[in-house]
Design an enzyme around this catalytic site. Structure first.
Site: not given
Ligand code: MSP
Length: 654
Positions: A299, A18, A21, A129, A296, A146, A126, A143
């Site tokens: 999904k 989304h 990312h 996480c 925030k 979440h 959790c 948590c």
């Molecule tokens: N798999 C772990 C990361 C491991 S790195 C060694 C993870 N994955 S995640 O799919 O949850 O991705 C989290 C990251 O996605 C955030 O740190 C950020 O880079 C991005 N984001 C996900 N949602 C976001 C927002 N709502 N706003 C900004 N960035 C976001 O954590």
């Protein structure tokens, strides 16, 4: 040559990509391109995190094996980068055999050095996480991320002696200010580390509970904890320990993450590196969240914005510009399509697009479409050049520190100054008066600055930047651009070169019609693009007439005229200005106004404005506001509301 290794987190494959990312990917891409332009050798890594409980559960729910499921979603992330105009050098998956081997090698090494031991642990786990929480970390037993109740799990596991490195980590952070930035996150980590003893990290899961993970090389009954596995992607991708890439790019690593995964990156990862005998990374760069109506985007909350739809509607360059301009580094930002459309119209269609359209049209009208030769330089030209130099330096300094919003704000000072310079030098009058030498200089000054702006915009809007340069008769050539010298370089654009007759890169955009609630699955409506000169009105919210009010309701408003005595940018919010207005009271009133995208502080100082003086005081991003400044606006412009002639400060509007 400096080396610059930039990474995004590797994303979990339990849900489609989304906007969150997409943003981290765009920021990493912009940084990679910026460093390339600065003359560094850059390497940009992204990928997917595929092991652990979360993925095992999601694949089960989808009726697929974890690997089949991971293959499918990982593909969506791989496809995300080109959609948003990003060009990673490598896409890693934690199911890649090479990565698995590296994780096992590191586990074995740390085990042999005595920093991994077997023990028993009970904790609040959790699943979202994928980590244990201590009692202290939970918020009302939930948590903090979440908002779900973790499960209490007690079992035998392997532990990483993280506590041993607490003192070293505190010293390292203190000695390297750029290690975690911006400073607020550095302070957060320091206060966490200084608030008590750091616990050891549980780094295994018994196979009786989870099989979807990397087997511990020293105990086949356990798999590796997903974070210990995932963080190592940053070195396994470089073929640690012997790979050329590793020798080249480690420790020049600059990680980008959002604040959700600060602790694993700021505490687990450096201590893991230390225990494995590796140097710490260079910097951890932490951005805030994209919020949708104050929450925030995620999904699980069902409020995600799809990057593909935004790119299909507005184009990758414009979408990237908005995200990099709107989010102040480290702070949260709200995503609304209204804000996106507003910014694209103001900054791209009005400021940049208009500059290109008019300058190219004038070059055709006055010089047959060829870049003219400059003659004698006037004071106003030198002043513009000086402003441009500072604007470009401001862009570069801020970009180097990941402050993309401030960098773009600085560059836009030049864009706006160029439009003003055209208005003031009035090329049409010079032409009418046959002052062709002066006209040639004016147009050259404008076109050469446009080239500089276009070059600086390549990290942000690669596609549009290449087109802008082409329109200026300059094919894009990376080898010829030396960004650090660009603020001072002059005369790159060659006289006599043909420029495009029109630009039209940034047409005005309109908000798509809202999707009728009944037709939930209806396809997104395309934004209608319209010509700049026939701009339709931006939709005004709320739609439809407001209810009638009684005169007594109107009388409740205390509207006053006052003079702005000072204005400055809000320390913590890009869109806000902190304005002091003299209302004939003992002290000027402090009002926090959402005007920063339309007015600079200098635009306001000395003006008389109308203030709602009896609005209940409130804090806006931590700064007290006592009132509201009124403006009048349409689709094109925002103007301060003021009295037709001077009125004593404190004068009533009735
Ligand atoms: N798999 C772990 C990361 C491991 S790195 C060694 C993870 N994955 S995640 O799919 O949850 O991705 C989290 C990251 O996605 C955030 O740190 C950020 O880079 C991005 N984001 C996900 N949602 C976001 C927002 N709502 N706003 C900004 N960035 C976001 O954590």
């Amino acid at each position: 040559m400096n080396r610059f290794f930039v990474t995004t987190p590797i994303f979990y494959v339990n849900a489609k990509p989304h906007l969150g990312h997409a943003f981290t990917t765009i920021l990493a891409d912009a940084q990679s391109r910026f460093h390339t332009l600065m003359g560094d050798e850059s390497y940009f890594l992204t990928g997917t995190d595929e092991h652990g409980d979360k993925i095992a559960k999601a694949s089960e729910a989808a009726g697929q094996s974890p690997k089949e499921y991971a293959d499918q979603i990982s593909g969506l992330f791989r496809d995300l980068a080109p959609v948003v105009g990003a060009k990673p050098n490598q896409f890693i998956r934690t199911t890649d055999p090479d990565h698995i081997k590296t994780v096992q090698k590191v586990l074995q090494k740390v085990y042999e050095s005595g920093d991994i031991y077997f023990g028993e642990y009970g904790g609040h786990y959790c699943f979202g996480c994928e980590r244990f929480y201590t009692e202290k970390e939970l918020v009302d037993g939930m948590c903090p991320d979440h908002k779900t109740k973790p499960e209490y799990i007690a079992e035998k596991n392997y532990f990483f002696r993280m506590s041993k490195y607490q003192g070293w980590l505190i010293d390292h952070i203190n000695e390297h200010p750029e290690f975690i930035r911006p400073a607020r996150y550095r302070n957060e980590v320091l206060s966490l580390l200084e608030s008590g003893a750091l616990e050891d990290l549980c780094i295994s899961r018994p196979k009786s509970r989870l099989t979807w993970g990397i087997e511990l090389p020293f105990d086949p009954d356990f798999v590796c904890y997903v974070w210990f596995d995932a963080l190592l992607n940053y070195v396994s991708a470089l073929n640690y320990p012997r790979g050329d890439k590793f020798k080249k790019f480690w420790p020049a690593a600059n990680h980008i993450v959002a604040k959700d995964i600060l602790k694993p990156h700021a505490v687990f990862w450096p201590t893991m590196l230390k225990a494995a005998g590796l140097q710490p990374y260079q910097s951890l760069n932490v951005h805030g969240y994209w919020l949708v109506r104050d929450t925030k985007m995620s999904k699980s909350l069902g409020n995600v914005v799809e990057p593909k739809r935004m790119v299909d509607t507005y184009g990758a360059s414009a979408f990237r510009y908005f995200l990099l301009r709107e989010m102040a580094f480290g702070s949260d930002a709200s995503f609304t399509e209204e804000a996106l459309v507003g910014r694209l119209n103001a900054d791209l269609a009005n400021d940049l697009g208009n500059l290109f359209n008019r300058a190219l049209a004038m070059t055709h009208k006055y010089f047959d479409g060829k870049v003219p030769s400059p003659a004698e330089e006037f004071q106003e030209d030198a002043e513009l050049k000086h402003l441009g130099l500072e604007a470009m330096q401001g862009f570069q300094e801020n970009f180097a520190e990941f402050r993309t919003a401030r960098g773009l704000e600085s560059l836009w000072e030049l864009v706006r100054a160029l439009n003003k310079y055209i208005d003031q030098t009035a090329p049409w009058t010079l032409y009418k008066n046959k002052q062709m030498a002066r006209l040639g200089t004016v147009m050259y000054v404008v076109l050469e600055h446009m080239r500089k702006v276009a070059v600086h915009l390549w990290p942000v809007m690669p596609e549009a930047s290449v087109k802008m340069l082409e329109q200026l008769g300059m094919p894009f050539d990376l080898d010829k651009i030396v960004l650090p010298k660009e603020p001072e370089v002059w005369g790159v654009l060659e006289s006599g070169v043909a420029v495009a007759a029109t630009s039209n890169l940034f047409p005005r955009v309109e908000l798509p019609e809202p999707t009728p609630p009944a037709a939930k699955e209806a396809p997104a409506l395309e934004a209608k693009k319209s010509k700049a000169d026939k701009a339709p009105k931006e939709p005004q919210a709320p739609a439809g007439p407001l209810e009638n009010i009684e005169f007594t309701d109107f009388q409740k408003l205390d509207l006053r005229v006052g003079t702005v005595v000072s204005a400055e940018k809000h320390p913590d919010a890009d869109k806000l200005l902190v304005v002091k207005v003299a209302l004939g009271e003992a002290e000027p009133r402090q009002v926090v106004a959402g005007l920063a995208d339309r007015f600079s502080p200098e635009d306001l100082v000395g003006k008389q404005v109308v203030v709602v003086a009896n609005l209940a005081p409130r804090k806006l991003r931590g700064v007290q506001s006592q009132g509201m400044i009124l403006v009048a606006k349409d689709a094109e412009v925002t103007r301060l509301l003021t009295a037709a002639g001077a009125v004593d400060d404190g004068g009533k509007v009735a």
